[in-house]
Each structure stands twice: as structure tokens, then as C-alpha cells.
Design a protein around this motif. Structure first.
Motif, PDB file in Angstrom:
ATOM      1  N   MET A 170       0.830  -1.203   0.000  1.00 53.97           N
ATOM      2  CA  MET A 170       0.000   0.000   0.000  1.00 53.97           C
ATOM      3  C   MET A 170       0.866   1.254   0.000  1.00 53.97           C
ATOM      4  SD  MET A 170      -2.821  -1.327   2.789  1.00 53.97           S
ATOM      5  CE  MET A 170      -3.572   0.282   3.026  1.00 53.97           C
ATOM      6  N   LYS A 171       1.925   1.229   0.796  1.00 52.23           N
ATOM      7  CA  LYS A 171       2.838   2.387   0.871  1.00 52.23           C
ATOM      8  C   LYS A 171       3.500   2.669  -0.467  1.00 52.23           C
ATOM      9  CE  LYS A 171       5.756   3.010   3.885  1.00 52.23           C
ATOM     10  NZ  LYS A 171       7.092   2.529   4.174  1.00 52.23           N
ATOM     11  N   ASN A 172       3.927   1.592  -1.123  1.00 52.30           N
ATOM     12  CA  ASN A 172       4.620   1.759  -2.398  1.00 52.30           C
ATOM     13  C   ASN A 172       3.704   2.332  -3.470  1.00 52.30           C
ATOM     14  OD1 ASN A 172       6.900   0.691  -1.231  1.00 52.30           O
ATOM     15  ND2 ASN A 172       6.545  -1.386  -1.951  1.00 52.30           N
ATOM     16  N   ALA A 173       2.399   2.162  -3.288  1.00 54.76           N
ATOM     17  CA  ALA A 173       1.446   2.620  -4.300  1.00 54.76           C
ATOM     18  C   ALA A 173       1.092   4.098  -4.153  1.00 54.76           C
ATOM     19  CB  ALA A 173       0.172   1.776  -4.241  1.00 54.76           C
ATOM     20  N   VAL A 174       1.503   4.719  -3.042  1.00 55.12           N
ATOM     21  CA  VAL A 174       1.157   6.131  -2.795  1.00 55.12           C
ATOM     22  C   VAL A 174       2.420   6.986  -2.872  1.00 55.12           C
ATOM     23  CG1 VAL A 174       0.174   7.768  -1.156  1.00 55.12           C
ATOM     24  CG2 VAL A 174      -0.763   5.457  -1.325  1.00 55.12           C
ATOM     25  N   PRO A 175       2.466   7.987  -3.727  1.00 53.83           N
ATOM     26  CA  PRO A 175       3.645   8.870  -3.822  1.00 53.83           C
ATOM     27  C   PRO A 175       3.919   9.571  -2.489  1.00 53.83           C
ATOM     28  CG  PRO A 175       2.133   9.215  -5.667  1.00 53.83           C
ATOM     29  CD  PRO A 175       1.408   8.360  -4.683  1.00 53.83           C
ATOM     30  N   LYS A 176       5.190   9.721  -2.145  1.00 52.62           N
ATOM     31  CA  LYS A 176       5.543  10.327  -0.867  1.00 52.62           C
ATOM     32  C   LYS A 176       5.170  11.800  -0.799  1.00 52.62           C
ATOM     33  CE  LYS A 176       9.232   7.219   0.569  1.00 52.62           C
ATOM     34  NZ  LYS A 176      10.612   7.111   1.053  1.00 52.62           N
ATOM     35  N   ASN A 177       5.076  12.468  -1.945  1.00 51.68           N
ATOM     36  CA  ASN A 177       4.752  13.899  -1.938  1.00 51.68           C
ATOM     37  C   ASN A 177       3.243  14.162  -1.950  1.00 51.68           C
ATOM     38  OD1 ASN A 177       4.228  13.016  -4.479  1.00 51.68           O
ATOM     39  ND2 ASN A 177       5.398  14.593  -5.565  1.00 51.68           N
ATOM     40  N   ASP A 178       2.440  13.123  -1.966  1.00 55.34           N
ATOM     41  CA  ASP A 178       0.982  13.273  -1.930  1.00 55.34           C
ATOM     42  C   ASP A 178       0.531  13.215  -0.469  1.00 55.34           C
ATOM     43  OD1 ASP A 178      -1.765  13.164  -2.157  1.00 55.34           O
ATOM     44  OD2 ASP A 178      -1.749  11.874  -3.919  1.00 55.34           O
ATOM     45  N   LYS A 179       0.558  14.370   0.202  1.00 56.99           N
ATOM     46  CA  LYS A 179       0.308  14.414   1.641  1.00 56.99           C
ATOM     47  C   LYS A 179      -1.099  13.937   2.003  1.00 56.99           C
ATOM     48  CE  LYS A 179       3.629  18.073   2.645  1.00 56.99           C
ATOM     49  NZ  LYS A 179       3.831  19.419   3.230  1.00 56.99           N
ATOM     50  N   LYS A 180      -2.079  14.310   1.178  1.00 56.75           N
ATOM     51  CA  LYS A 180      -3.460  13.925   1.482  1.00 56.75           C
ATOM     52  C   LYS A 180      -3.628  12.412   1.461  1.00 56.75           C
ATOM     53  CE  LYS A 180      -8.253  14.762   0.094  1.00 56.75           C
ATOM     54  NZ  LYS A 180      -9.151  15.482  -0.854  1.00 56.75           N
ATOM     55  N   ARG A 181      -3.110  11.778   0.397  1.00 61.50           N
ATOM     56  CA  ARG A 181      -3.228  10.327   0.300  1.00 61.50           C
ATOM     57  C   ARG A 181      -2.364   9.615   1.340  1.00 61.50           C
ATOM     58  NH1 ARG A 181      -2.297   8.381  -5.666  1.00 61.50           N
ATOM     59  NH2 ARG A 181      -2.836   6.381  -4.687  1.00 61.50           N
ATOM     60  N   ARG A 182      -1.221  10.213   1.697  1.00 62.77           N
ATOM     61  CA  ARG A 182      -0.366   9.608   2.729  1.00 62.77           C
ATOM     62  C   ARG A 182      -1.058   9.639   4.086  1.00 62.77           C
ATOM     63  NH1 ARG A 182       3.783   6.568   0.912  1.00 62.77           N
ATOM     64  NH2 ARG A 182       4.986   6.958   2.794  1.00 62.77           N
ATOM     65  N   LYS A 183      -1.792  10.731   4.350  1.00 59.59           N
ATOM     66  CA  LYS A 183      -2.523  10.818   5.610  1.00 59.59           C
ATOM     67  C   LYS A 183      -3.622   9.760   5.662  1.00 59.59           C
ATOM     68  CE  LYS A 183      -5.224  13.928   8.520  1.00 59.59           C
ATOM     69  NZ  LYS A 183      -5.802  15.290   8.668  1.00 59.59           N
ATOM     70  N   GLN A 184      -4.358   9.616   4.537  1.00 58.14           N
ATOM     71  CA  GLN A 184      -5.402   8.602   4.480  1.00 58.14           C
ATOM     72  C   GLN A 184      -4.806   7.209   4.603  1.00 58.14           C
ATOM     73  OE1 GLN A 184      -8.781   9.025   4.371  1.00 58.14           O
ATOM     74  NE2 GLN A 184      -8.793   6.821   4.723  1.00 58.14           N
ATOM     75  N   LEU A 185      -3.612   7.026   4.009  1.00 55.58           N
ATOM     76  CA  LEU A 185      -2.934   5.730   4.093  1.00 55.58           C
ATOM     77  C   LEU A 185      -2.615   5.387   5.542  1.00 55.58           C
ATOM     78  CD1 LEU A 185      -1.400   3.308   2.839  1.00 55.58           C
ATOM     79  CD2 LEU A 185       0.606   4.807   2.677  1.00 55.58           C
ATOM     80  N   THR A 186      -2.146   6.371   6.291  1.00 55.01           N
ATOM     81  CA  THR A 186      -1.807   6.136   7.698  1.00 55.01           C
ATOM     82  C   THR A 186      -3.033   5.695   8.483  1.00 55.01           C
ATOM     83  OG1 THR A 186      -0.058   7.803   7.583  1.00 55.01           O
ATOM     84  CG2 THR A 186      -0.842   7.183   9.778  1.00 55.01           C
ATOM     85  N   GLU A 187      -4.175   6.353   8.223  1.00 47.21           N
ATOM     86  CA  GLU A 187      -5.411   5.974   8.927  1.00 47.21           C
ATOM     87  C   GLU A 187      -5.869   4.575   8.508  1.00 47.21           C
ATOM     88  OE1 GLU A 187      -8.263   9.032   8.184  1.00 47.21           O
ATOM     89  OE2 GLU A 187      -7.071  10.602   9.147  1.00 47.21           O
ATOM     90  N   ASP A 188      -5.714   4.253   7.218  1.00 47.44           N
ATOM     91  CA  ASP A 188      -6.104   2.917   6.746  1.00 47.44           C
ATOM     92  C   ASP A 188      -5.241   1.837   7.392  1.00 47.44           C
ATOM     93  OD1 ASP A 188      -7.999   4.092   5.158  1.00 47.44           O
ATOM     94  OD2 ASP A 188      -6.810   4.002   3.315  1.00 47.44           O
ATOM     95  N   ILE A 189      -3.948   2.131   7.521  1.00 49.61           N
ATOM     96  CA  ILE A 189      -3.033   1.158   8.136  1.00 49.61           C
ATOM     97  C   ILE A 189      -3.412   0.917   9.591  1.00 49.61           C
ATOM     98  CG2 ILE A 189      -0.651   0.823   8.925  1.00 49.61           C
ATOM     99  CD1 ILE A 189       0.257   2.181   6.318  1.00 49.61           C
ATOM    100  N   ALA A 190      -3.710   2.009  10.320  1.00 47.58           N
ATOM    101  CA  ALA A 190      -4.105   1.877  11.722  1.00 47.58           C
ATOM    102  C   ALA A 190      -5.385   1.057  11.842  1.00 47.58           C
ATOM    103  CB  ALA A 190      -4.295   3.260  12.352  1.00 47.58           C
ATOM    104  N   LYS A 191      -6.315   1.258  10.899  1.00 49.48           N
ATOM    105  CA  LYS A 191      -7.574   0.505  10.926  1.00 49.48           C
ATOM    106  C   LYS A 191      -7.330  -0.974  10.665  1.00 49.48           C
ATOM    107  CE  LYS A 191     -12.167   0.257   8.795  1.00 49.48           C
ATOM    108  NZ  LYS A 191     -13.063   0.807   7.750  1.00 49.48           N
TER     109      LYS A 191
END
Length: 299
Positions: free
Chosen positions: A31-52
């Protein structure tokens, strides 16, 4: 001759859980590899998805452990008993073909039994940890902090935890003018309380008789704040906001965050309050920016 060890139901379930945790880490990495590091909005959503995902897996494991321990779960018992019966019969057949047990074999058997007992204790400890209030509190806090891209930074439990957490928060700001030692923070807190008696004395009562502190008792309280490892609480945090001219936010697992010193228009100091962190009870931790999950290859 190859030794055979009968695995308990807990052993089998712990192995299954370890595999599922490893599989989840692989999924998280993908999942991390699929989200660009400079896309802050998607990275934030990714963090919440991982926690879930992590929370859901933990809940699943807890439920499976509860079912394993429940005598009413007959279906699971039948499967487990069937597996153990097959293993036991296999061991018994092998033993019937073996010659008289030697002393060396007895030593190996004893060692295998001790190892099995150790693994059983580990499995029991894992069950207690998953079901324990400390684990549940930590899980809730991690989810709350992830929404702010934060994670807990552990602070020693030595009576100074609140002041050490504030000290750490100031150090993270990279502003030398704000950096203060634990001793300095305690001294300034006590000094402020002494010079603002009316703001603090009404909230302090003698635990033996319930009466408000006398001036002498209040002075002793301030001396303890300054010179001992006396535990700090909300009164001391109120004093610290006035001393530092900074708001302080305290995040809790089961209650809304408390913000003290909102009259100061600055970036808040953030602390984590834990009721079940250690055997003695309450504890304060600091926070830091959420770190990237480790690569599966490094785990």
C-alpha cells in the motif's frame, strides 16, 4: 532419532497469528509503495487505513483467543482435539517401536518438555496482553495519534514523567531559547505556584481530613514539586502553561483531549496521558512525528 513435540492449541494459534501479522506487514508495504511520498493527502489517508487494518487484525486475534479459551466453543475444540489425537497416536506408535529409553534420551525429553512449557507461557502471556487494559489503551491512543501523523514517544516512569515529556517536547522544537531541563521546569513550576497562591491553593486538600491545605502544607507541596520526584498533574500543567506561555494538549484514550492555556496563540505542546501504562497507574508520554513502517525485508 528425531524428536517429536506435541503442539498445543495455543501454539498453533500463535503461529497462525504470527503469519497473519507478517502478511499484513507485506500488504502495508505494498500500500505504501502505491502512494507517492509527496501526496500528503493520500499519505494521511494511508496512515489511517493502516491503523484501521492493524486494529481489525488485533480484534480478530483477540476473538480467536477468547474462542480458544471458551469451553462452549465445541467446534473449535473438536478440530483441535482431532489434531492433537492424531499427533499423540503418531507419537505413541513411534514410542512402541523404540528400544529402552537411554539417559541421554531422557535429558532430551526433559529439555523438550521445558521448551514446550516455555512456549505455553509465552502464548498465555500473549493472550493476557491482547486482552489487557494496557494494550487496549495503547491501541486507542495509537489510532488517535495517527490521525495527527503522530506516535507515542516513551518517557521513563520515574515520577518525573510529566516534566520529562514537556522537556522532550521543547527539545523537539529546535529553538534553544525554549529548551529547559527537567530541574528548571520543576523549579519554575514551584515558583509560579508560590507566587499565585490563590490560583492553586483552593484545589489542594489534605487527604486525611479533606480540609484545604494550610499555608505550611502548601509550601511543603511546592517544595516537593521543586526538589523531589513528586508526580505532576493538571495543576502543575496549568502552572507550566503560564511559565512557558504555551498551550498544552493532553491526549487520552477514552476521553476528549484536554487543552490547557488556550489563551496563548502558539503551537501546542502535546502530551499523552495513560492510566494503565505501568503497575503504579498514571503516566505521561511525549509524542513525535509518525515514522514510516519498517520494510518487510527488515522485519
Amino acid at each position: 532419532m528425531e524428536e517429536r513435540t506435541v503442539e498445543t492449541a495455543e501454539d498453533l494459534l500463535v503461529k497462525q497469528h504470527r503469519k497473519e501479522k507478517k502478511d499484513l506487514q507485506a500488504k502495508i508495504q505494498s500500500m505504501k509503495n502505491a502512494v507517492p511520498k509527496n501526496d500528503k493527502k493520500r499519505r494521511k489517508q494511508l496512515t489511517e487505513d493502516i491503523a484501521k487494518l492493524e486494529a481489525e487484525l488485533t480484534e480478530k486475534h483477540e476473538e480467536e483467543f477468547r474462542q480458544l479459551k471458551s469451553p462452549s466453543d465445541s467446534a473449535l475444540e473438536e478440530v483441535i482435539n482431532g489434531v492433537e489425537t492424531m499427533k499423540t497416536e503418531s507419537v505413541e506408535q513411534d514410542e512402541s517401536k523404540q528400544p529402552r529409553v537411554t539417559k541421554a534420551q531422557k535429558r532430551r525429553d526433559k529439555k523438550a518438555a521445558q521448551e514446550k512449557e516455555r512456549e505455553s507461557r509465552i502464548a498465555d502471556a500473549e493472550v493476557q496482553n491482547l486482552q489487557g487494559v494496557r494494550h487496549q489503551e495503547g491501541l486507542k491512543l495509537a489510532q488517535k495519534l495517527a490521525q495527527q501523523q503522530l506516535q507515542i514517544k516513551e518517557i521513563p516512569s520515574d515520577g518525573h514523567c510529566m516534566y520529562r515529556a514537556v522537556e522532550d517536547q521543547l527539545a523537539q522544537r529546535s529553538k534553544p531559547a525554549l529548551t529547559m531541563s527537567l530541574e528548571k521546569l520543576r523549579s519554575l513550576t514551584a515558583e509560579h505556584m508560590r507566587s499565585h497562591v490563590d490560583d492553586f491553593l483552593p484545589f489542594l486538600t489534605n487527604p486525611n481530613n479533606g480540609n484545604m491545605y494550610t499555608p505550611d502544607e502548601f509550601e511543603k507541596y511546592c517544595c516537593d514539586v521543586e526538589h523531589t520526584a513528586a508526580w505532576g498533574g493538571q495543576l502543575e500543567l496549568r502552572a507550566l502553561t503560564q511559565v512557558l506561555h504555551l498551550p498544552i494538549e493532553v491526549i487520552q484514550a477514552d476521553s476528549p483531549a484536554i487543552k490547557i492555556g488556550e489563551e496563548f496563540d502558539s503551537e501546542s505542546i502535546t502530551l499523552v496521558y495513560m492510566r494503565h501504562a505501568y503497575g503504579l497507574g498514571e503516566h505521561y508520554n511525549s509524542v513525535e512525528r509518525l515514522k514510516e513502517p519498517a520494510n518487510v525485508e527488515d522485519s
